[in-house]
Motif scaffolding. Structure first.
Motif, PDB file in Angstrom:
ATOM      1  N   GLU A 113       0.794  -1.226   0.000  1.00 39.61           N
ATOM      2  CA  GLU A 113       0.000   0.000   0.000  1.00 39.61           C
ATOM      3  C   GLU A 113       0.825   1.273   0.000  1.00 39.61           C
ATOM      4  OE1 GLU A 113      -3.371  -0.021  -0.085  1.00 39.61           O
ATOM      5  OE2 GLU A 113      -3.473  -2.223  -0.052  1.00 39.61           O
TER       6      GLU A 113
ATOM      7  N   ARG B 204      -6.163   7.771   0.697  1.00 39.78           N
ATOM      8  CA  ARG B 204      -7.192   7.326  -0.245  1.00 39.78           C
ATOM      9  C   ARG B 204      -8.331   8.337  -0.291  1.00 39.78           C
ATOM     10  NH1 ARG B 204      -6.231   2.065   1.120  1.00 39.78           N
ATOM     11  NH2 ARG B 204      -7.605   2.363   2.904  1.00 39.78           N
TER      12      ARG B 204
ATOM     13  N   SER C 149      -7.285  11.507  -1.953  1.00 37.25           N
ATOM     14  CA  SER C 149      -7.131  11.230  -3.368  1.00 37.25           C
ATOM     15  C   SER C 149      -8.501  11.216  -4.040  1.00 37.25           C
ATOM     16  CB  SER C 149      -6.449   9.871  -3.506  1.00 37.25           C
ATOM     17  OG  SER C 149      -5.795   9.758  -4.719  1.00 37.25           O
ATOM     18  N   ASP C 150      -9.455  10.588  -3.398  1.00 37.86           N
ATOM     19  CA  ASP C 150     -10.820  10.532  -3.937  1.00 37.86           C
ATOM     20  C   ASP C 150     -11.411  11.934  -4.074  1.00 37.86           C
ATOM     21  OD1 ASP C 150     -10.604   7.822  -3.943  1.00 37.86           O
ATOM     22  OD2 ASP C 150     -11.835   7.480  -2.158  1.00 37.86           O
TER      23      ASP C 150
END
Lengths: 444, 444, 444
Positions: A358, A427, A430-431
């Motif tokens: 990750e 995440r 980023s989204d």
């Protein structure tokens, strides 16, 4: 047995805890008499193959492997000492530790005085059988409890070792879980010890179970699992794979992963490889965990970290080999390991694999001042509260360090927050279009 | 006297312990009234010359040396204070500490009140005589026990100091033990203190004995021994040798090496010079030893480490100068030093010289995997034992770190093993063709 | 009141201690209801302007500032809750903390159950009023002591908040003390909190007093003082000054500088900026002082240290925000801060400014050996004394490290001596022609 239901039926495998599954596999491996060559290794690979599709290699006796030569193959059928009174004093059938591993064939009648030179005991642990080998010097010998030796009366003893030391081959097993890239994570456990539960039925069983658990997972890295005899096995593998070791980005040697001691990590020779940092991060959150510097004594990390290879391979264990009293004795039995410890070791390895998989290097697309998280629903709307939850802290840390020079692991190191919490924050950001992937992941 | 046999005869020098030989030499040096110039220095060099073939230098008064000028030469014959009752209160003949070093000639009769301004005592150590100097400001004065001063009745005292302060020269001694190379190890001790046993009869005697012990040894380095007055002496030497200080790779200043305190090393200005690392390695194995960072206060390391030279010169002592109560007082006498402490200091210096001489950078010629030591008789043939002896560990460490980027000293630092054990292992491996010398020793 | 004479008259300002002057100013600021916009900020700037000639900025609602938008302006006139019995339960007039900061206008009668959803208390500190805001989510609410809420009977309550949330502007104040150079030291305090004495009437009052004290001082650096609302204020300033932030060499955010806790410094994001080293040097000499690593949670250092700016701005406080029980409650009142603590904070800032102003990189003009200090009257003429005074040590350290690669601050770090003592020594040596200024001050 914990994995048998109260009504006596066996639950389907999936419903058993992973620790119990690893323990059950270690139980199957325990009775086999393994050595650096021979049928015990093959039987062990047979059992492991039920869990993971192993590729099996047979390397003939006499093959030159780096500075070494593959030795003759050893197989033993029986061995015993019978006393002056006709009573059996020691019998290989009751414990394969009773015979010095790689003992040559012998049959004869000796007075106790002469026999004693061939008997190994531990006077300071008089009730346990030590484990001894003589791979490269032809010899024969027995191991037994010191107390038993002390009770042996003078007289003539009949000794019989029915063993072969003949040209054959060295056997090892290998399994490759293919990822999107050909960069590799090497996981290696030695397969050469006879009935020693922690060292290394635990490592073999854990590794096979880990390999099985990866089958359904899409990974970035390719994971290579190696089940090979210590020293000569890793040397053989290195010798046959010199052209591909440059693909290894991370590696771990596993042994003694089932006892009650706290987890221990021994760093690779370079000391600050990614695997060293990832293990330090994971163990940094485990009470009592130990980090040790590399030293050229231990298991196969000695070979992987030899100066001509210098691979980023560390070693994971619980009790430190050579320091616990059960080490290399008959006390390293199935009572010495436990499902809960195996499960804990499994969890730690899974966390490290998560970090390896990750990790990435984000770039803050709104780097001047903090972006307004509240507007994007990413922040508690009501300010002034005494503490900001961990999630908010993760968001702030990721944004602050997302300058293209910090990967998530280095953010975890600097912030002290768990890697997975930062990964979740990255995440989320980023989204919301606040992060991009930095051009190169070179800097970690 | 320990170096006299029970039957009263003197044993031949060789059979006396080195500590006792150093002590005996310090005893000879102790009574002399030294200063930064004068006949006391010459007498001291006379005695030292019986042990080592000293080159003697005389530098005339008025010679410009760096920022300084060689001062006039001081010689004293007698000095005393006589009380109102005609009794001698202090007499230079009983202790040369009684007169302020470099006192000018004086003769006169003074009332106690006026005399007091010229008398130095230590009220907190009322029974000892302090040591005082006045090299660069013409003055006269006496030093005495505070208790004695307190007992002096009012009245007129006759004071007489028969001393010369005249043009002459500054004297120092030098000895060069030539090695195979012209790279130098500088060892320096100050020769200017009068009857102070630890500071620095001990250093002078130790250094002369060390120089003598090297005469029969073939060395890689050239060893330069300097016996010179503090500050002005090292400044004079530096001034006259500016063109050759670039040859100095290692250096140590020695003082106070005979007392019972644990050994102490003060690092050079650069702090991680080879000498700093070698001393840290040796003292790291001595219980209670101290490592101190450089500071520009102390002995002649102040001059060697001035920014225009910045030489790799540290300072070795036992009790830290200025911190023990005997320092610069009449209590720093021959009872304050002992043969066993001098011997210990000698041993430490010998070990450091061994490191300087024996360090090299090996290259593993079989760097992929471990070479098979057993085949070469280098390893216990019977495996499985709980601990591998230190020698095996040395072999493994040397092989593992012999990548051409680790000298033996850096191997010692990383492994924690004694340098000499690693040197022995490297020799053994070299003899078996497993090591070569790395192309350049640049990296240590 | 300490700054009133025993006879009841007020002493002239100059004769009051600086701590008392700062305290008196904080007292004046305390009652005002500030927020991130509105007349409370303007009143606060009015008061500060009596001490320092502030430039005031008004930035219209809707202005885009980096990722943010200047919000509508909030002004409140009154707010209260009246109980079923007609008694006033809470009244904005008695404490401006009673109303959630940025509450929208509301008028209505609610049953207690519904009202409760709008009331904030601290059950664990039942007697204090918490401080809450809702800048970016339109809402209304009250804050009160938990004990008071617990005593409120069921029934209908009349709620009235007379507040405007309308287009207007965001207000901040700025003062620039011009130095010889245009390189800047930024000092910033948030102006948005209502009646909280430590957080941040203390910081505002200290900063204004510091700015005033600089007016008569010729400085090398230009000092920029910023009094702006937290987050949106510094973001607004950064947005309007992007082209000049490169001038900022040093910066400090100030808050909570009046309580009894030991001084605390939180490092800038880069961690070893000059300001980080200067603060570490000053606080290294304060008993109990704390140094904390940067984290992206706190005050406006979050914005200055965002990755797109990464300015060398640290944060100075006493009690660490969020950790003391009075934080963001009505207990952070004028009793919680004291003139002696404000004076201590003022002194620390003054010492840091002295370092910033006085640091330079000297070059020893007599670098070979020590220069003869005695000849120049710089050294105790009589040698042999047990300890050399601190001044002598400062002279020796400066000479030894004046190789053009050490500024006075790095000399202070290495020697452990106070910066100002080394600065005095450097001045003295410079006056005697022994030091010059190194060509470039690039290396510190």
């Amino acid at each position: 047995m914990e994995h048998v239901n109260p009504d006596g039926t066996c639950p389907p495998p999936a419903s058993i805890g992973v620790g119990q599954r690893i323990y059950a596999l270690a139980e199957q491996l325990f009775p086999i008499c393994r050595s650096i060559t021979g049928d015990g290794v093959r039987q062990t690979l047979d059992i492991l193959s039920r869990h993971v599709d192993l590729e099996r290699h047979e390397v003939p006796t006499g093959t030159q492997v780096l500075d070494w030569t593959v030795p003759r193959e050893w197989n033993i059928r029986s061995a015993s000492i019978t006393g002056p009174d006709g009573q059996t004093v020691v019998d290989f059938a009751s414990s394969n530790l009773h015979v010095v591993n790689y003992s040559v064939r012998f049959k004869g009648i000796l007075p106790l005085d002469q026999l004693r030179a061939h008997i190994h005991t531990l006077p300071e642990q008089p009730q346990v059988i030590p484990y001894r080998t003589s791979y490269y010097a032809p010899a024969w010998g027995f191991c037994m409890a010191h107390d038993r030796l002390a009770r042996m009366p003078d007289g003539f003893y009949r000794v019989e070792i029915d063993a072969d030391l003949e040209d054959g081959s060295l056997t090892y097993g290998e399994y490759l879980h293919r990822g999107w890239t050909d960069r590799e994570f090497l996981l290696s456990a030695h397969i050469c010890h006879p009935s020693l539960a922690n060292d290394n039925c635990s490592g073999l069983a854990l590794l096979a179970t880990l390999a099985r658990s990866l089958r359904t997972r899409q990974t970035r890295y390719s994971y290579r699992f190696l089940f090979a005899p210590a020293t000569i096995g890793s040397i053989t593998w290195l010798s046959r794979n010199e052209d591909r070791v440059h693909l290894i980005d991370h590696g771990l040697v596993l042994s003694c992963v089932g006892d009650a001691a706290s987890p221990t990590y021994k760093r690779s020779r370079c000391g600050d490889a990614f695997i060293d940092r990832a293990m330090a991060h994971v163990l940094g959150r485990e009470a009592g965990a130990r980090l040790m510097d590399f030293s050229p004594y231990g298991y196969d990390e000695r070979q992987y970290c030899s100066p001509g290879f210098n691979l980023p391979v560390g070693m994971f264990q619980r009790g430190v080999h050579g320091t616990f009293p059960e080490y290399h004795t008959s006390a390293d039995n199935l009572d010495f390991i436990g499902p809960e410890h195996l499960e804990d070791s499994f969890r730690i390895l899974t966390e490290v694999i998560d970090i390896v998989e990750e990790d990435w290097t984000p770039l803050n697309l709104s780097p001047k001042g903090e972006p307004q998280l509240g507007r994007r629903g990413l922040y508690a709307a009501l300010g002034g509260q005494k503490s900001s939850g961990a999630t908010s802290m993760s968001l702030l840390w990721v944004l602050n360090l997302a300058d293209g020079r910090h990967s998530l692991l280095s953010m975890a190191e600097r912030s002290g927050l768990p890697f997975m919490e930062l990964a979740a924050a990255a995440r989320l950001l980023s989204d919301h279009g606040l992060l991009a992937e930095a051009a190169s992941e070179a800097v970690r």
